[in-house]
Design an enzyme around this catalytic site. Structure first.
Site, PDB file in Angstrom:
ATOM      1  N   GLU A 354       0.410  -1.413  -0.193  1.00  0.00           N
ATOM      2  CA  GLU A 354      -0.049   0.155   0.038  1.00  0.00           C
ATOM      3  C   GLU A 354       0.491   1.352   0.052  1.00  0.00           C
ATOM      4  OE1 GLU A 354      -2.802  -0.094   2.880  1.00  0.00           O
ATOM      5  OE2 GLU A 354      -4.045  -2.264   2.721  1.00  0.00           O
ATOM      6  N   GLU A 643       2.189  -7.165  10.561  1.00  0.00           N
ATOM      7  CA  GLU A 643       1.087  -6.281  10.048  1.00  0.00           C
ATOM      8  C   GLU A 643      -0.277  -7.092  11.393  1.00  0.00           C
ATOM      9  OE1 GLU A 643      -2.711  -5.023   6.859  1.00  0.00           O
ATOM     10  OE2 GLU A 643      -0.988  -6.545   6.505  1.00  0.00           O
TER      11      GLU A 643
END
Length: 755
Positions: A354, A643
């Site tokens: 991202e 994450e």
């Protein structure tokens, strides 16, 4: 040091477009522009430059500056940074040549989770002005020439670069086109440069499936440098990835999202075509998130060398920690490396999939970030992007700057509580450490507009909550990510639940948090009426929260986050907080000393327990090494923060990003809790919470008020504390004693039983 040299007094330069045509469907080669000129000797020369895309400038064969990926990340429609370089040493009397290469960059390369390209335009363009002794001598205009026959045949920040070393002698020069893009969005660079930083030598090895693999030993954001001997036309391809699969083979499956797989995913690929003899190369206009690189080539690599180069914003390390547990020491380094990997001009979520400036990530990590590195310039630059991304109605975008064309994330789920509140939390965090009121003043308008948006949202109460007498301060409408990424709650399940309920526990708590902070900020900025107004909003939000969440004065929940948040935010009074901490302690024990908190409350979990008499449980959580826990990733060989808690599952399968800094916020507690260094608005308190399980711990922080050191060590039945403070401080020791000390170095001892 910041570049604050400003803009030219008058722009005489014109925007020039080097490309004969712009093709949105096909990746294009980088453009090379040049200007040969003569000039007399001068005493001072300054080059002002920016572009649509990315640029590298070379004056008389020497690179101008060391800013990588210039001019940096912005919402270019509204703001475009201009860099100013002192080029006096590079100029010579007589003939000079200035060359500038332009790449796609954030401007028209792949962006965000959707991989959208040409987000800001389909063109490349250069704006440049060279001034000698204060007068323009060379400007970008139609006298320049350009070529697309240089060696960089394709380039993209996420996808990679194709380089043909046989084409390093550029030919086929042609004219350029002047464009009228104007100067209204241009701003001087007032942040730090993105630079090449640490380097790691790679080890060439073979995977179980027979592929050639380079292990650089450290996951990071940057690129690899190649050095080898070859024949002209031989090819070498490198695919970069963060981890290995369950069989020990190269994989990129953990960061190839959704529909992008159908279009080639995110290859993070270098394709290099060699020239005769020695070849030395590193990419120009891309960075990757990686520890490993898969090699495909017929070149003899027996004498080759490969080096990974970390690339991030200039921010010297300021926080140093070490203890008697090697896994905790690795956890600290993992937090530091995930920060380095994601502070590339702005704080982002990951360097692979991202690269987005998520507000929530910045909010939860900012207190830790300020211990670890001198990062205020990066945050301040990013806050400027948040101001630009704010809607007219006051809603804060979840991502700043813009890196998506729209869709669900881009349009529908903006203004999430805990994410939008970063516009208040981050400036306050910076101020609390630096005491620079200009940070508060610069962002005050954004904060008040956000609070007005929250006020309007709070007045829209769902029918089932209208019995709350403070319902006008209960936030239960709009989209909210909520706690997000709790280990036993699937993300899509959480999202659906939040859409159904409006996540009032999270949203109302953050409404209170931001209003109470904004009241303090208004007071600091000498706005007493505003201070009173926001204090009243905070009071009402607190009452609304308590009516909704407390039953007979107590929280009743099986979720750890619903205890952590109200304790940390001050939504509970007196003994209520202690009772809630006791209940939280029991929940953690019931869960086998595992956390089940998610994105928002994990940073406060250990602090809340330790500050309310449960330091032993906080340490059990810190040292837990089965999933979910901080040390599970360390035991799996992680060199950055993942994450998700189970980024590598027990069976070896991998998923999601291996380089998100958010859960690394635990390293803030290593400073503020384990070693007890707490600096708030100029007041220094040292309140260490030692535990025999670590044996010893020491922290050093090069803070804005000077070097602060706090160390403790268990010695037989005693605990020795060694402290250095640069300003007056209060020292609170675990035996209950308190000491007011002046600047200096001190040693204290207490009995070990107080650990």
């Amino acid at each position: 040091m910041r570049n604050t040299s400003g803009l030219p007094k008058v722009w005489q330069a014109k925007w020039i477009d080097p490309e004969p045509k712009h093709d949105k469907k096909q990746r294009q080669s980088a453009s090379v522009l040049r200007r040969v000129f003569s000039m007399p000797a001068c005493t001072e020369a300054k080059l002002f430059v920016t572009c649509h895309g990315l640029y590298e400038a070379v004056l008389n064969g020497a690179r101008v500056g060391d800013f990588v990926l210039a001019p940096g990340a912005d919402d270019y429609r509204k703001r475009l940074q201009v860099q100013a370089y002192d080029v006096t040493p590079l100029l010579r009397e007589g003939e000079n040549e200035l060359r500038v290469t332009l790449g796609d960059g954030w401007y028209r390369g792949n962006n965000g989770i959707d991989g959208v390209h040409h987000l800001f335009g389909s063109d490349l363009a250069l704006l440049l002005q060279l001034e000698a002794d204060g007068k323009p001598v060379i400007v970008s205009d139609k006298t320049w020439e350009a070529s697309q026959s240089g060696p960089i045949r394709e380039n993209d920040m996420e996808l990679g670069e194709r380089y043909d070393a046989r084409m390093e002698t550029v030919s086929d020069w042609h004219g350029v086109t002047e464009r009228n893009y104007g100067y209204a969005n241009l701003v001087p660079t007032e942040t730090v440069a993105i630079r090449e930083q640490e380097r790691f030598a790679g080890t060439l090895m073979q995977t179980p499936n027979g592929e050639a693999l380079i292990d650089f030993g450290q996951n990071l954001a940057g690129y690899s440098e190649l050095r080898f001997t070859a024949k002209a036309g031989q090819k070498l391809t490198l695919w970069h990835g963060e981890t290995l699969d369950e069989n020990g083979n190269f994989t990129q499956s953990n960061f190839d999202p959704g529909a992008r797989n159908k279009n080639g995913g995110i290859p993070q690929k270098i394709e290099y075509i060699a020239k005769d003899g020695l070849n030395v190369y590193k990419p120009h206009f891309c960075i990757f998130g990686f520890r490993y690189a898969k090699v495909e080539t017929d070149i003899d690599l027996s004498q080759a060398s490969f080096t990974s180069i970390a690339v991030y914003s200039e921010m010297p390390q300021t926080g140093f920690f070490e203890c008697g547990n090697a896994d905790v020491n690795r956890l600290f380094l993992n937090s530091l490396w995930s920060m380095r990997s994601n502070f590339c001009d702005i704080p982002t979520d990951c360097p692979t999939r991202e690269r987005a400036g998520w507000t929530g990530d910045a909010a939860v990590f900012s207190p830790t970030a300020l211990y670890l590195a001198d990062c205020c310039p990066v945050f301040e630059k990013w806050l400027a992007e948040c101001r630009l991304a704010q809607s007219k109605n006051g809603r804060i975008a979840n991502i700043a700057p813009k890196n998506s064309a729209g869709g669900f994330i881009g349009n529908l789920i903006q203004g999430s509580a805990g994410w939008g509140d970063a516009c208040v939390i981050v400036p306050w965090t910076l101020y609390a450490v630096t005491q620079r009121t200009e940070i508060l003043a610069e962002n005050y308008g954004m904060m008040t507009r956000w609070m007005a948006f929250c006020e309007r949202r709070a007045k829209k109460t769902r029918r089932k909550n209208r019995d709350n007498p403070y319902r006008d301060a209960l936030v239960d409408t709009g989209f909210h990510f909520g706690e997000w990424l709790e280990p036993d709650v699937p993300p899509m399940t959480a999202m659906r639940n939040n859409l159904k309920t409006g996540a009032p526990e999270v949203a109302t708590a953050y409404y209170y948090r931001s209003a109470s902070l904004l009241s303090k900020i208004a007071e600091i900025l000498h706005k007493p009426d505003d201070a009173a107004k926001y204090a009243k909003i905070a009071e009402n939000a607190k009452n609304a929260y308590r009516f909704a969440q407390l039953k007979n004065g107590a929280i009743v929940s099986e979720r750890q986050c619903e205890y952590v948040r109200p304790i940390a935010f001050g939504l509970l009074d007196g003994e209520e907080a202690d009772r809630a901490a006791d209940a939280l302690d029991e929940l953690v024990k019931k869960n086998g000393y595992h956390l089940n908190t998610g994105f928002l409350s994990t940073p406060d979990l250990c602090a809340v327990l330790a500050d309310h008499g449960h330091a032993d449980t906080a340490y059990r959580l810190l040292l837990q090494d089965t999933c979910p826990s901080w040390l599970y990733a360390v035991k799996k060989g992680a060199t950055t923060i993942w994450e998700t808690w189970d980024g590598v599952r027990e069976d070896g399968t991998v998923h999601d990003s291996m380089n998100h800094y958010s859960y690394g916020a635990i390293s803030g507690w290593l400073f503020s809790g384990v070693c007890g260094i707490r600096l708030t608005c100029g007041t220094l308190r040292i309140a260490p919470k030692p535990d025999a399980s670590l044996g010893f711990a020491r922290a050093k922080w090069l803070s804005p008020v000077g070097c602060i050191e706090s160390a403790w060590r268990f010695e037989n039945d005693r605990i020795r504390f060694d402290l250095t403070v640069p300003i007056p401080a209060t020292v609170d020791l675990p035996d209950g004693s308190a000491h007011d000390v002046g600047p200096g170095t001190y040693t204290f001892e207490t009995e070990g039983k107080h650990a």
